[in-house]
Write an enzyme that holds these catalytic residues in place. Structure first.
Site, mmCIF file in Angstrom:
data_model
loop_
_atom_site.group_PDB
_atom_site.id
_atom_site.type_symbol
_atom_site.label_atom_id
_atom_site.label_comp_id
_atom_site.label_asym_id
_atom_site.label_seq_id
_atom_site.Cartn_x
_atom_site.Cartn_y
_atom_site.Cartn_z
ATOM 1 N N SER A 166 30.358 1.569 -22.610
ATOM 2 C CA SER A 166 30.507 0.845 -23.870
ATOM 3 C C SER A 166 31.986 0.744 -24.193
ATOM 4 C CB SER A 166 29.786 1.611 -24.992
ATOM 5 O OG SER A 166 30.144 1.130 -26.267
ATOM 6 N N TYR A 184 28.657 9.710 -29.511
ATOM 7 C CA TYR A 184 28.407 8.544 -28.666
ATOM 8 C C TYR A 184 29.640 8.207 -27.833
ATOM 9 C CZ TYR A 184 26.992 3.803 -27.359
ATOM 10 O OH TYR A 184 26.674 2.671 -26.654
#
Length: 239
Positions: free
Chosen positions: A142, A155
């Site tokens: 990501s 995350y």
């Protein structure tokens, strides 16, 4: 470009979002599919879609954070489908909150799923690729793996780890004709990003799962002598 006809692909998180879109795109290229998701019930839609395409596919329910479940799922898929040529590590979860707000349990869940899940699946598939001296591995990270943001410490940490894992693995196995790529998309319109807050941009202006699926397929079709190591994929004008 090389044909993907008859190749076998394993996709984690394969029942929805990026995994679902990629399964459908690869099926159109004649790829035979093994899909892993948390529950058999989640496969309903994608099973119908793949059947309509006339695709060959196997589904297996497993929590990628559980090593034993992963090995059982991979064994089932390889026994029925054959040896895996393409691995797409897509399964992942997120968590938002300040560093102090996020519980240790949440941290463990995110890291176990996003990092160790990728480790377990890759360890189950990689020996066969090395033995056959070929293969493709695509790991989904990501933009949060390139730049930390407020409220995303767990995350971001997991997605930074995915990039480090991918970079190191790529250097180890390229001598075995195995191509390891890592994707770092920004906002993709999936269940994960949908409806986070009322002030978010129009989701139709986000990158769509189908965009990543088409790009991923084009990378896999590159002649074996070349590959794209890292792909940062952005929405053109989300705001």
């Amino acid at each position: 470009m090389q044909s993907l006809q008859g190749k076998k692909a394993l996709i984690t998180g394969g029942s929805r979002g990026i995994g679902r879109a990629t399964a459908l795109e690869l099926a159109k290229e004649g790829v035979e599919l093994g899909l892993i998701a948390r529950s058999e019930e989640s496969f309903g839609t994608i099973q119908t879609e793949l059947t309509e395409l006339g695709a060959t596919f196997i589904t297996a329910a497993a929590d990628v954070a559980d090593e034993a479940e992963v090995q059982q799922a991979v064994d089932k898929i390889e026994q029925q489908l054959g040896s895996i040529d393409i691995l797409i590590n897509n399964a992942g979860i997120g968590a938002r909150g300040s560093f102090l707000e996020l519980s240790i349990e949440t941290w463990k869940n995110v890291l176990d799923t996003n990092v160790m899940g990728m480790v377990y699946v890759t360890k189950a598939v990689l020996p066969g690729m090395i033995k056959r001296n070929r293969g493709d591995i695509i790991n989904i990270s990501s933009m949060s793996g390139l730049k930390g943001t407020e409220g995303s410490s767990a995350y971001s940490a997991s997605k930074f780890a995915v990039i480090g894992l991918s970079e190191s693995l790529m250097q180890e196995v390229r001598r075995n004709n195995i191509r390891v790529s890592v994707f770092t998309p920004s906002l993709v319109e999936t269940d994960f990003t949908r409806g986070k807050n009322s002030n978010q941009p129009d989701p139709e202006k986000f990158t769509q799962p189908e965009d990543l699926a088409e790009y991923m397929t084009s990378l896999l079709k590159l002649e074996q002598r070349s590959f794209i190591k890292t792909s940062a994929i952005w929405a053109t004008n989300p705001f």
